[in-house]
Design a protein around this motif. Structure first.
Motif, PDB file in Angstrom:
ATOM      1  N   VAL A  25      51.311  45.599  60.083  1.00 33.33           N
ATOM      2  CA  VAL A  25      50.560  44.373  59.816  1.00 33.33           C
ATOM      3  C   VAL A  25      49.168  44.658  59.264  1.00 33.33           C
ATOM      4  O   VAL A  25      48.715  43.975  58.337  1.00 33.33           O
ATOM      5  N   THR A  26      48.486  45.659  59.794  1.00 34.53           N
ATOM      6  CA  THR A  26      47.092  45.903  59.402  1.00 34.53           C
ATOM      7  C   THR A  26      46.936  46.210  57.913  1.00 34.53           C
ATOM      8  O   THR A  26      46.037  45.658  57.267  1.00 34.53           O
ATOM      9  N   PRO A  27      47.767  47.056  57.286  1.00 32.60           N
ATOM     10  CA  PRO A  27      47.618  47.262  55.831  1.00 32.60           C
ATOM     11  C   PRO A  27      47.823  45.981  55.030  1.00 32.60           C
ATOM     12  O   PRO A  27      47.131  45.752  54.029  1.00 32.60           O
ATOM     13  N   ILE A  28      48.773  45.136  55.472  1.00 31.66           N
ATOM     14  CA  ILE A  28      49.008  43.868  54.770  1.00 31.66           C
ATOM     15  C   ILE A  28      47.791  42.952  54.899  1.00 31.66           C
ATOM     16  O   ILE A  28      47.353  42.323  53.925  1.00 31.66           O
ATOM     17  N   GLU A  29      47.242  42.876  56.111  1.00 34.26           N
ATOM     18  CA  GLU A  29      46.060  42.055  56.332  1.00 34.26           C
ATOM     19  C   GLU A  29      44.870  42.575  55.534  1.00 34.26           C
ATOM     20  O   GLU A  29      44.074  41.792  55.006  1.00 34.26           O
ATOM     21  N   ALA A  30      44.737  43.889  55.433  1.00 34.80           N
ATOM     22  CA  ALA A  30      43.634  44.474  54.664  1.00 34.80           C
ATOM     23  C   ALA A  30      43.747  44.100  53.185  1.00 34.80           C
ATOM     24  O   ALA A  30      42.751  43.743  52.535  1.00 34.80           O
ATOM     25  N   LEU A  31      44.955  44.170  52.645  1.00 35.93           N
ATOM     26  CA  LEU A  31      45.162  43.774  51.247  1.00 35.93           C
ATOM     27  C   LEU A  31      44.849  42.293  51.063  1.00 35.93           C
ATOM     28  O   LEU A  31      44.248  41.896  50.058  1.00 35.93           O
ATOM     29  N   GLN A  32      45.255  41.490  52.025  1.00 36.73           N
ATOM     30  CA  GLN A  32      45.016  40.047  51.914  1.00 36.73           C
ATOM     31  C   GLN A  32      43.533  39.729  51.943  1.00 36.73           C
ATOM     32  O   GLN A  32      43.036  38.939  51.129  1.00 36.73           O
ATOM     33  N   VAL A  33      42.788  40.338  52.862  1.00 35.27           N
ATOM     34  CA  VAL A  33      41.365  40.039  53.016  1.00 35.27           C
ATOM     35  C   VAL A  33      40.552  40.576  51.848  1.00 35.27           C
ATOM     36  O   VAL A  33      39.678  39.873  51.307  1.00 35.27           O
ATOM     37  N   PHE A  34      40.825  41.798  51.437  1.00 40.43           N
ATOM     38  CA  PHE A  34      39.947  42.472  50.488  1.00 40.43           C
ATOM     39  C   PHE A  34      40.429  42.420  49.037  1.00 40.43           C
ATOM     40  O   PHE A  34      39.657  42.717  48.128  1.00 40.43           O
ATOM     41  N   VAL A  35      41.687  42.065  48.813  1.00 42.79           N
ATOM     42  CA  VAL A  35      42.207  42.069  47.434  1.00 42.79           C
ATOM     43  C   VAL A  35      42.821  40.723  47.055  1.00 42.79           C
ATOM     44  O   VAL A  35      42.419  40.095  46.071  1.00 42.79           O
ATOM     45  N   PHE A  36      43.817  40.268  47.833  1.00 47.79           N
ATOM     46  CA  PHE A  36      44.612  39.122  47.413  1.00 47.79           C
ATOM     47  C   PHE A  36      43.808  37.824  47.356  1.00 47.79           C
ATOM     48  O   PHE A  36      43.996  37.014  46.447  1.00 47.79           O
ATOM     49  N   ARG A  37      42.928  37.600  48.326  1.00 48.95           N
ATOM     50  CA  ARG A  37      42.186  36.334  48.337  1.00 48.95           C
ATOM     51  C   ARG A  37      41.329  36.157  47.088  1.00 48.95           C
ATOM     52  O   ARG A  37      41.456  35.140  46.392  1.00 48.95           O
ATOM     53  N   PRO A  38      40.435  37.091  46.763  1.00 50.19           N
ATOM     54  CA  PRO A  38      39.642  36.889  45.538  1.00 50.19           C
ATOM     55  C   PRO A  38      40.485  36.950  44.269  1.00 50.19           C
ATOM     56  O   PRO A  38      40.240  36.206  43.316  1.00 50.19           O
ATOM     57  N   ALA A  39      41.497  37.837  44.252  1.00 52.29           N
ATOM     58  CA  ALA A  39      42.306  37.981  43.041  1.00 52.29           C
ATOM     59  C   ALA A  39      43.098  36.712  42.742  1.00 52.29           C
ATOM     60  O   ALA A  39      43.138  36.242  41.592  1.00 52.29           O
ATOM     61  N   THR A  40      43.727  36.133  43.772  1.00 54.56           N
ATOM     62  CA  THR A  40      44.532  34.937  43.531  1.00 54.56           C
ATOM     63  C   THR A  40      43.665  33.737  43.173  1.00 54.56           C
ATOM     64  O   THR A  40      44.097  32.876  42.398  1.00 54.56           O
ATOM     65  N   LEU A  41      42.446  33.670  43.711  1.00 56.70           N
ATOM     66  CA  LEU A  41      41.536  32.597  43.318  1.00 56.70           C
ATOM     67  C   LEU A  41      41.300  32.620  41.815  1.00 56.70           C
ATOM     68  O   LEU A  41      41.393  31.594  41.132  1.00 56.70           O
ATOM     69  N   ALA A  42      40.967  33.789  41.294  1.00 56.20           N
ATOM     70  CA  ALA A  42      40.649  33.907  39.870  1.00 56.20           C
ATOM     71  C   ALA A  42      41.892  33.756  39.000  1.00 56.20           C
ATOM     72  O   ALA A  42      41.877  33.043  37.982  1.00 56.20           O
ATOM     73  N   LEU A  43      42.985  34.402  39.378  1.00 57.13           N
ATOM     74  CA  LEU A  43      44.180  34.404  38.535  1.00 57.13           C
ATOM     75  C   LEU A  43      44.844  33.037  38.473  1.00 57.13           C
ATOM     76  O   LEU A  43      45.337  32.626  37.418  1.00 57.13           O
ATOM     77  N   ARG A  44      44.882  32.324  39.595  1.00 51.62           N
ATOM     78  CA  ARG A  44      45.506  30.996  39.604  1.00 51.62           C
ATOM     79  C   ARG A  44      44.791  30.068  38.624  1.00 51.62           C
ATOM     80  O   ARG A  44      45.431  29.355  37.834  1.00 51.62           O
ATOM     81  N   LEU A  45      43.473  30.047  38.693  1.00 51.34           N
ATOM     82  CA  LEU A  45      42.694  29.175  37.819  1.00 51.34           C
ATOM     83  C   LEU A  45      42.874  29.563  36.358  1.00 51.34           C
ATOM     84  O   LEU A  45      43.143  28.711  35.498  1.00 51.34           O
ATOM     85  N   THR A  46      42.752  30.850  36.058  1.00 53.00           N
ATOM     86  CA  THR A  46      42.858  31.307  34.675  1.00 53.00           C
ATOM     87  C   THR A  46      44.235  31.022  34.089  1.00 53.00           C
ATOM     88  O   THR A  46      44.353  30.528  32.960  1.00 53.00           O
ATOM     89  N   ALA A  47      45.279  31.309  34.843  1.00 51.99           N
ATOM     90  CA  ALA A  47      46.641  31.118  34.340  1.00 51.99           C
ATOM     91  C   ALA A  47      46.922  29.654  34.024  1.00 51.99           C
ATOM     92  O   ALA A  47      47.544  29.332  32.995  1.00 51.99           O
ATOM     93  N   ASN A  48      46.475  28.747  34.881  1.00 56.51           N
ATOM     94  CA  ASN A  48      46.688  27.328  34.627  1.00 56.51           C
ATOM     95  C   ASN A  48      45.954  26.859  33.372  1.00 56.51           C
ATOM     96  O   ASN A  48      46.495  26.067  32.587  1.00 56.51           O
ATOM     97  N   MET A  49      44.741  27.325  33.177  1.00 55.62           N
ATOM     98  CA  MET A  49      43.974  26.898  32.008  1.00 55.62           C
ATOM     99  C   MET A  49      44.526  27.502  30.708  1.00 55.62           C
ATOM    100  O   MET A  49      44.542  26.847  29.676  1.00 55.62           O
ATOM    101  N   ILE A  50      44.996  28.733  30.769  1.00 59.39           N
ATOM    102  CA  ILE A  50      45.615  29.342  29.586  1.00 59.39           C
ATOM    103  C   ILE A  50      46.870  28.573  29.196  1.00 59.39           C
ATOM    104  O   ILE A  50      47.079  28.228  28.024  1.00 59.39           O
ATOM    105  N   ALA A  51      47.717  28.283  30.184  1.00 64.06           N
ATOM    106  CA  ALA A  51      48.969  27.570  29.897  1.00 64.06           C
ATOM    107  C   ALA A  51      48.689  26.197  29.293  1.00 64.06           C
ATOM    108  O   ALA A  51      49.332  25.792  28.311  1.00 64.06           O
TER     109      ALA A  51
END
Length: 279
Positions: free
Chosen positions: A185-211
């Motif tokens: 669980v800890t490696p998954i949580e680390a990826l979520q806290v330090f990588v996935f949260r900021p990355a998905t914020l930016a990518l979701r917005l950009t992908a929708n606007m590009i489309a």
């Protein structure tokens, strides 16, 4: 290597007329990713290089600052129509995003969430503004800046409240799990806290606007082609593509507002998770 101007189809009939008049448009050009990398027109090759998207961002920033400065200076006890709209939007962010998500912690984060909501909303809407015709958030730079702001804030407030060790314990070691499961669980949580949260914020917005931009370019580019270059009965398809373009324009306005809401709401959720005792 920058694309040649003739390779970039623009999403207004007026601009397509200019291309046709200049002889650069020899047929129907489908939209391409090259649209999101326009050639610079000032300070090329320097850190201050200016292109069309950067210009749109600067214009949006200036308009937002001007609108809110004027609204603050002209605020009245009995508000007019414009002040009512502004106050309704401000209350929406304060109540429906900040207070409902953060509870008693809302007040300290309202300025940040308000700035994020209006910045994303305004920069999204430039995709349907005539002669701008591209969402300022359709290039990853601006979404990354906003996501980085949220990232630094939720790490900062969490560490300030719990300390480094306490923050890591709260986020990486969920309570109630058997210790041997932390290996998984800890490696998954680390990826979520330090990588996935900021990355998905930016990518979701950009992908929708590009489309959204590519769909609008396709519809209005097809309208121009069928109306001015196709022959015979093919011209009738211009009405269909024009109706589709108008419909997708209205839909893009809805998506622009929805993405601003989602971005601000997720920012509030992440901030709330950072200051909660347990997750």
């Amino acid at each position: 290597m920058h694309p040649r101007p003739g390779e970039c189809a623009l999403s207004t009939v007026a601009t397509n007329h200019l291309l046709a008049a200049s002889g650069e448009d020899g047929g129907f050009h489908p939209p391409s990713i090259a649209e999101f990398f326009p050639a610079p027109f000032l300070f090329e090759g320097t850190p201050f290089e200016m292109n069309r998207i950067i210009l749109v961002r600067l214009l949006v920033t200036a308009v937002l600052v001007l609108v809110f400065v004027l609204a603050a200076r002209r605020a009245k006890l009995v508000p007019g129509r414009g002040q009512n709209v502004a106050e309704m939007l401000l209350d929406f962010v304060r109540v429906n995003i900040a207070q409902e998500t953060l509870g008693h912690n809302a007040r300290r984060f309202v300025p940040m969430l308000t700035t994020i909501f209006f910045a994303v909303l305004a920069m999204n809407l430039t995709g349907v503004v005539p002669f701008l015709n591209i969402a300022s958030t359709s290039l990853i730079g601006m979404p990354l800046v906003l996501a980085a702001w949220v990232y630094v804030m939720y790490l900062g407030v969490g560490i300030k409240k719990f300390g480094v060790g306490g923050y890591l314990k709260n986020n990486l070691f969920p309570p109630g799990l058997p210790p041997f499961l932390y290996v998984l669980v800890t490696p998954i949580e680390a990826l979520q806290v330090f990588v996935f949260r900021p990355a998905t914020l930016a990518l979701r917005l950009t992908a929708n606007m590009i489309a959204g931009h590519l769909i609008l370019v396709l519809c209005f580019g097809a309208t121009h082609f069928f109306l001015f270059q196709a022959s015979g009965a093919m011209k009738a398809f211009s009405a269909m593509s024009l109706v589709a373009g108008v419909a997708f324009t209205l839909f893009e306005i809805l998506v622009a507002a929805l993405q601003a809401y989602i971005f601000a709401l997720l920012a509030a959720v992440y901030l709330n998770m950072a200051v909660e005792e347990e997750h």
